[in-house]
Design a protein around this motif. Structure first.
Motif, PDB file in Angstrom:
ATOM      1  N   ASP A   6      -8.439  68.397  34.067  1.00 27.45           N
ATOM      2  CA  ASP A   6      -8.304  67.073  34.678  1.00 27.45           C
ATOM      3  C   ASP A   6      -6.842  66.637  34.729  1.00 27.45           C
ATOM      4  OD1 ASP A   6     -10.988  66.915  35.111  1.00 27.45           O
ATOM      5  OD2 ASP A   6     -11.427  65.672  33.364  1.00 27.45           O
ATOM      6  N   MET A   7      -6.065  67.017  33.743  1.00 27.58           N
ATOM      7  CA  MET A   7      -4.635  66.724  33.768  1.00 27.58           C
ATOM      8  C   MET A   7      -3.975  67.411  34.959  1.00 27.58           C
ATOM      9  SD  MET A   7      -3.926  67.091  29.681  1.00 27.58           S
ATOM     10  CE  MET A   7      -2.150  67.044  29.786  1.00 27.58           C
ATOM     11  N   ALA A   8      -4.379  68.678  35.215  1.00 29.51           N
ATOM     12  CA  ALA A   8      -3.827  69.408  36.358  1.00 29.51           C
ATOM     13  C   ALA A   8      -4.229  68.743  37.672  1.00 29.51           C
ATOM     14  CB  ALA A   8      -4.306  70.861  36.325  1.00 29.51           C
ATOM     15  N   LEU A   9      -5.476  68.249  37.758  1.00 32.82           N
ATOM     16  CA  LEU A   9      -5.914  67.522  38.957  1.00 32.82           C
ATOM     17  C   LEU A   9      -5.101  66.256  39.145  1.00 32.82           C
ATOM     18  CD1 LEU A   9      -9.812  67.832  38.646  1.00 32.82           C
ATOM     19  CD2 LEU A   9      -8.248  69.276  39.966  1.00 32.82           C
ATOM     20  N   PHE A  10      -4.868  65.522  38.079  1.00 32.19           N
ATOM     21  CA  PHE A  10      -4.067  64.295  38.144  1.00 32.19           C
ATOM     22  C   PHE A  10      -2.659  64.583  38.652  1.00 32.19           C
ATOM     23  CE2 PHE A  10      -1.022  61.545  35.819  1.00 32.19           C
ATOM     24  CZ  PHE A  10      -1.334  60.335  36.432  1.00 32.19           C
ATOM     25  N   VAL A  11      -2.054  65.656  38.160  1.00 33.06           N
ATOM     26  CA  VAL A  11      -0.702  66.024  38.606  1.00 33.06           C
ATOM     27  C   VAL A  11      -0.695  66.307  40.105  1.00 33.06           C
ATOM     28  CG1 VAL A  11       1.082  67.815  38.437  1.00 33.06           C
ATOM     29  CG2 VAL A  11       0.073  66.852  36.358  1.00 33.06           C
TER      30      VAL A  11
END
Length: 291
Positions: A6-11
């Motif tokens: 999810d952090m990668a999606l946010f980025v």
């Protein structure tokens, strides 16, 4: 792992400044991406993005979170890339326990070929008769013949060997040549320790041939050497005596009979193996399967 995803999606959303653009880059539905980011905000307890119909803007908390997330995601991506390079070009120290005589007579050329393919790998071999403890000792794997590993180990079959009977031409000239397995009882058989019979089969029939001899030993190398010195009949895989047979120092006898198959195993403590170990096992399986 889900949090890192999810952090990668946010980025990606922040870099694209829109859910639609990020969804296209990620090849996932826009609705799914929006829901994942909303769940991320709910888990954190802060709003990260101000959404409009055309674009998204970072909140103050979102800016701080993005700076941290981008470093983490970049490090994770770099780690994956480096692991991919390790798989392509394995490196490091490979520690292996090997059967002494089989390694000296048969595996040495294969190990040489493997080392030439992978110059980044260094080697440490244990060629003593003892069985190393793969749990408490720092070995990556052990090569074993004829018996599988304990239940808590992982044993991967590499190949199967069949024992054949060999003697020197001089021994046969002096003592005659056996015509059937029962004749072995009247010959000097080079016996492994505590063995009094050899199990032989010819495809349809299996016999327990009684054997006798002056020499009892636990070294295949010594057994092979004594056979070439006209001291008796050896019962060993053809791979062990290939050079002696090719040079005429040993000759196969009772060619219609052979021993039951013995399996060569690569034994490891875990299924999760580094690239150097995976490549070594794959290489041996491919080369040994050629016979």
């Amino acid at each position: 792992m889900e949090l890192l995803n999810d952090m990668a999606l946010f980025v990606e959303v922040v870099k694209a400044r829109s859910f639609r653009g990020a969804a296209a880059t990620l090849d996932m539905p826009n609705s799914t991406l929006s829901r994942r980011i909303s769940l991320l905000e709910k888990e954190i307890g802060l709003r990260l993005l101000n959404r409009t119909t055309r674009r998204v803007e970072l909140t103050e908390a979102g800016q701080l979170y993005f700076e941290r997330c981008k470093r983490i995601v970049d490090e994770a991506r770099l780690a994956h890339e480096q692991l991919g390079e390790m798989l392509a070009r394995p490196s490091g120290l490979l520690r292996v326990s090997l059967p002494v005589d089989f390694a000296n007579t048969y595996l040495a050329p294969l190990i040489t070929e493997f080392a030439q393919h992978y110059p980044g790998i260094d080697f440490e071999f244990d060629l003593t008769p003892r069985r190393v403890d793969l749990v408490s000792e720092p070995y990556d794997l052990a090569i074993r013949i004829g018996e599988s590993a304990a239940s808590h180990m992982i044993a991967r079959p590499l190949a199967r060997l069949h024992g054949n009977l060999y003697a020197s031409p001089r021994y046969l000239e002096l003592n005659g040549e056996p015509r059937e397995p029962a004749d072995l009882a009247r010959h000097q058989c080079l016996c492994q320790t505590r063995v009094s019979t050899w199990t032989l089969h010819n495809g349809t029939q299996t016999v327990e041939a009684e054997i006798a001899g002056r020499f009892h030993l636990n070294s295949i190398g010594m057994l092979r050497r004594l056979a070439t010195l006209d001291m008796g009949i050896a019962f060993t895989p053809q791979e062990i005596v290939a050079d002696e047979v090719a040079s005429g120092r040993l000759r196969r006898i009772l060619p219609q009979w052979q021993g039951l198959p013995m399996t060569i195993y690569a034994v490891t403590e875990t299924r999760l193996l580094p690239a150097k170990t995976q490549r070594f096992i794959e290489f041996l399986r491919e080369r040994l399967s050629r016979g």
